[in-house]
Design an enzyme around this catalytic site. Structure first.
Site, PDB file in Angstrom:
ATOM      1  N   GLU A 158       0.840  -1.145   0.050  1.00 50.67           N
ATOM      2  CA  GLU A 158      -0.013   0.065  -0.057  1.00 50.67           C
ATOM      3  C   GLU A 158       0.830   1.221   0.189  1.00 50.67           C
ATOM      4  O   GLU A 158       0.881   2.147   0.756  1.00 50.67           O
ATOM      5  CB  GLU A 158      -0.930   0.150   1.177  1.00 50.67           C
ATOM      6  N   GLU A 316      -6.163  -7.977  -0.655  1.00 50.72           N
ATOM      7  CA  GLU A 316      -6.740  -8.026   0.917  1.00 50.72           C
ATOM      8  C   GLU A 316      -8.035  -7.846   1.130  1.00 50.72           C
ATOM      9  O   GLU A 316      -8.772  -6.951   0.190  1.00 50.72           O
ATOM     10  CB  GLU A 316      -5.871  -7.063   1.670  1.00 50.72           C
TER      11      GLU A 316
HETATM   12  C1  GAL Z   1      -4.236  -2.875   5.130  1.00 47.11           C
HETATM   13  C2  GAL Z   1      -2.749  -3.415   5.117  1.00 47.11           C
HETATM   14  C3  GAL Z   1      -2.586  -4.719   6.117  1.00 47.11           C
HETATM   15  C4  GAL Z   1      -3.135  -4.449   7.145  1.00 47.11           C
HETATM   16  C5  GAL Z   1      -4.721  -4.345   7.019  1.00 47.11           C
HETATM   17  C6  GAL Z   1      -5.668  -4.378   8.078  1.00 47.11           C
HETATM   18  O1  GAL Z   1      -4.513  -1.587   4.810  1.00 47.11           O
HETATM   19  O2  GAL Z   1      -2.194  -3.419   3.874  1.00 47.11           O
HETATM   20  O3  GAL Z   1      -1.148  -5.027   6.260  1.00 47.11           O
HETATM   21  O4  GAL Z   1      -2.983  -3.554   8.304  1.00 47.11           O
HETATM   22  O5  GAL Z   1      -4.962  -3.182   6.255  1.00 47.11           O
HETATM   23  O6  GAL Z   1      -7.000  -4.013   7.624  1.00 47.11           O
END
Ligand code: GAL
Length: 691
Positions: A158, A316
């Site tokens: 990110e 994710e």
């Molecule tokens: C994302 C990040 C992850 C984790 C996640 C939690 O933004 O890439 O590493 O922190 O959020 O929701």
């Protein structure tokens, strides 16, 4: 025609399903490593993302490498027929690196250098940081280039934020010199610099904007944001160098935050092989959950369109609740499957979560994970994840398929930046993204596929182009819109459009600037309303826009003159009662609409609903959908895959028509009515034939 793209993992025609996995946090508990492999199989997972924050576990001291644990984890995945998306660890660096090389720490816009700790706190210009990142990335590529588990590179994590250190200031000036062909006068002109005596006489006087000064030059602010995008991509390319050199066959991605304003992903997308993004909707048990679902669909469509329709990775998502919302509600039964199928419906060919196993300590120990602290598979969340993994195995035919849209909504990061930055007519609640989504939602609700395009996008393949709040027109954009309409396209734009050029210099001679003739109107003034005010709008009798009754306009009301355009609705209150509120101009073979105010939902429903029927835009299913339910589609040119998604807690019956369909989950014949439970979903397959 719909096409079939090659799968993300060459020759692997299945969905990837998995999660971020941090085995290095469990190095002292080998039994948990063993258990993880058993549980991954049970959860129908075939991929794990590893190494995202592992730098110190891979290089505990400068030049000392400890790859043993990662070797073992990679081998275990391969031995269990699973894959690894391997990350480069640049998003959080070891303390030895910060201590040894203070220049690698980011400087905030208030010119204070950040301390070590957390993540995303590096300077992306620092030659030392670039060198250190390059070195660890090279080691990773050398070590795993032939490893059977390696399927993709996940570079950094990110990317975001900006650094204002001296090195970045120098790089910014160099970037500006290139942009303005070494002509300081041209820069001063573009930035309208004599304003408040800002004219620069040396390049060295230019600094990045920060809260201690400088916020008034909009051209500077815009150029700084462009530079941040440029420098981030440049850093990314530097990270990729050893990966591309040593593993040219392995696709490279980085997880975008498509919902965030910081980076212009229209530009970044060109640098990645496959687009991936992190999708965290917050579907809760409220009546308006479905509105959030339309936003999420918009973001998925935007993500897919960044690579002109090529399937993307959902890198994710949370298997249950996230932990960073003010209130983190658990997913209601049914929501997980519907949320994941939503991503697939819009073009995701992978479903990945953050995170595989909840860690024991620190900031993310309560963040949703497939495996909870209890450590076993007998949980609702685990069962939900395993179930979607099982369902994905039945969706193999969907892999690589595409979506065809006749409508595009124009969303452009630079345009959003400048709308946020301008002072007046309203300085709050401008809501550019939300306004784009408010238009998109009417298509979503009727199951009409939509693409998202940026200002540089190809408009020619659409029949309808909707460009809300098109404030900035970069060179050539107006011409391409005019060309689109001249050739039969229908163009819809709104208040606050055609105001300024790429430097935020207002067009002279009347708004909407270069679109004035096309739209057949002149915007003389813009009224800003208080949040609790509204202005009534009344359609003209027998209007061709599908309008009836009285509508409410809020926040923005343009005071326009029709200069050849037909007036289809007028303001009914305020001192501008009787002035046009909606116009349509016939132009060439097409037509150009101007919506002069921010209107209520009923207006959007009536106006856009009418356009959909009048233009006979293709809908995924012919029947009307209940509120909060959408129908989306992917196709390979011979078969169609229909996704019915219910974002309400009420069950619904959807009429899909008489054509033979198979429910891909039950593997039984489906239709003519498909029953969806509350938050329920279904994937149907049918042979291709026009509706
Ligand atoms: C994302 C990040 C992850 C984790 C996640 C939690 O933004 O890439 O590493 O922190 O959020 O929701």
């Amino acid at each position: 025609m719909p096409t079939r793209y090659p799968p993300i993992v060459p020759r692997y025609f299945h969905f990837l399903h998995g999660a971020d996995y941090n085995p290095e946090q469990w190095i002292d508990t080998p039994e948990i490593w063993d258990e993880d492999m058993r549980l991954m199989k049970l959860a129908n997972c075939n991929v794990m993302t590893m190494g995202v924050f592992s730098w110190v576990s891979l290089e505990p001291a400068e030049g000392v490498f400890t790859f043993g644990w990662l070797d073992a984890a990679m081998d275990r995945l391969a031995n269990n027929n699973a894959f690894a998306v391997l990350a480069t660890p640049s998003s959080s660096r070891p303390a030895w690196l910060s201590a040894g090389y203070p220049e690698v720490a980011r400087v905030k816009s208030d010119r204070r250098r950040m301390m070590h700790g957390g993540r995303h706190f590096h300077c992306y210009t620092s030659p030392i940081f670039r060198e250190k990142v390059g070195a660890i990335n090279r080691k990773l590529a050398e070590r795993y280039k032939d490893h059977p588990a390696l399927v993709a590179w996940h570079v950094c994590n990110e990317y975001g934020g900006e650094c204002h250190c001296d090195l970045c200031q120098q790089a910014f000036r160099a970037w500006l010199r290139e942009r303005y062909h070494d002509d300081l006068d041209a820069l001063n002109k573009a930035w309208w610099a004599p304003f408040w005596s800002h004219t620069y006489t040396e390049w060295s006087q230019i600094e990045s904007p920060g809260e201690l000064g400088h916020v008034v030059l909009h051209g500077l602010n815009l150029d700084w944001k462009r530079f941040v995008t440029h420098q981030t991509i440049d850093f990314f390319k530097r990270e990729c160098k050893p990966l591309r050199e040593l593993t040219p066959q392995v696709p490279v991605t980085t997880n975008f935050m498509t919902n965030c304003p910081g980076i212009d992903y229209w530009k970044f997308a060109d640098a990645v092989d496959v687009v991936s993004w992190d999708s965290y909707p917050n579907y809760h048990d409220r009546d308006d959950t479905w509105k959030g679902a339309a936003l999420q669909s918009f973001l998925h469509d935007l993500t897919r369109c960044l690579k002109r329709g090529k399937p993307f990775m959902q890198m994710e998502s949370t298997p249950s609740a996230a932990n960073w919302n003010p209130i983190n509600k658990l997913k209601r039964p049914g929501v997980h499957q519907t949320e994941m199928l939503q991503a697939v419906a819009h073009g995701a060919d992978t479903i990945q979560y953050f995170q595989w196993r909840k860690n024991r300590g620190n900031a993310e120990k309560f963040h949703g994970a497939v495996v909870d602290h209890c450590g076993h598979e007998n949980t609702r969340v685990f069962r939900d994840a395993a179930a979607i993994g099982g369902l994905l195995q039945k969706l193999d035919p969907v892999i690589g398929t595409s979506r065809e849209a006749e409508v595009a909504v124009l969303f452009d990061w630079e345009n959003g930046w400048i709308i946020d930055d301008i002072k007046g007519p309203r300085n709050e609640n401008k809501k550019y993204l939300e306004t784009c989504v408010a238009h998109y939602r009417e298509f979503w609700s009727r199951g009409v596929p939509v693409d998202i395009v940026g200002e540089e996008g190809d408009f020619s393949k659409y029949r309808l182009l909707i460009a809300p709040m098109l404030y900035m027109l970069r060179p050539g954009v107006a011409d391409r819109i005019i060309y689109f309409v001249n050739n039969g396209g229908v163009f819809v734009t709104t208040y606050l459009s055609g105001i300024a050029d790429e430097s935020d210099l207002c067009f002279l001679g009347g708004w909407p600037g270069p679109l004035r003739k096309l739209l057949g109107i002149w915007t003389e003034e813009i009224d800003a309303l208080y949040d609790d005010e509204s202005v009534s709008i009344v359609p003209v009798k027998r209007n061709a826009a599908g309008l009836s009754g009285i509508y409410k306009a809020r926040l923005f009301c343009d005071l326009i003159h029709a200069e050849g355009a037909r007036v289809l609705a007028k303001y009914r209150s305020e001192f501008y009662a009787g002035r046009p509120a909606l116009t349509c101009n016939a132009y060439g073979k097409g037509e150009a609409w101007y919506i002069a105010s921010r209107n209520d939902e009923r207006f959007h429903a009536d106006f856009l609903g009418n356009l959909i029927s009048r233009l006979k835009l293709r809908r995924v299913i012919a029947a009307n959908l209940p509120g909060g339910v959408t129908a989306q589609m992917r196709s390979d040119g011979t078969r169609e895959f229909i996704f019915l998604l219910n974002f309400t807690r009420k069950p619904h019956e959807i009429e899909i028509g008489a054509r033979a369909c198979t429910n891909m989950q039950t593997e039984k014949k489906a239709g003519p009515i498909v029953k969806l439970s509350g938050y329920g979903s279904a994937v149907l397959m049918r042979e291709l034939k026009a509706v």
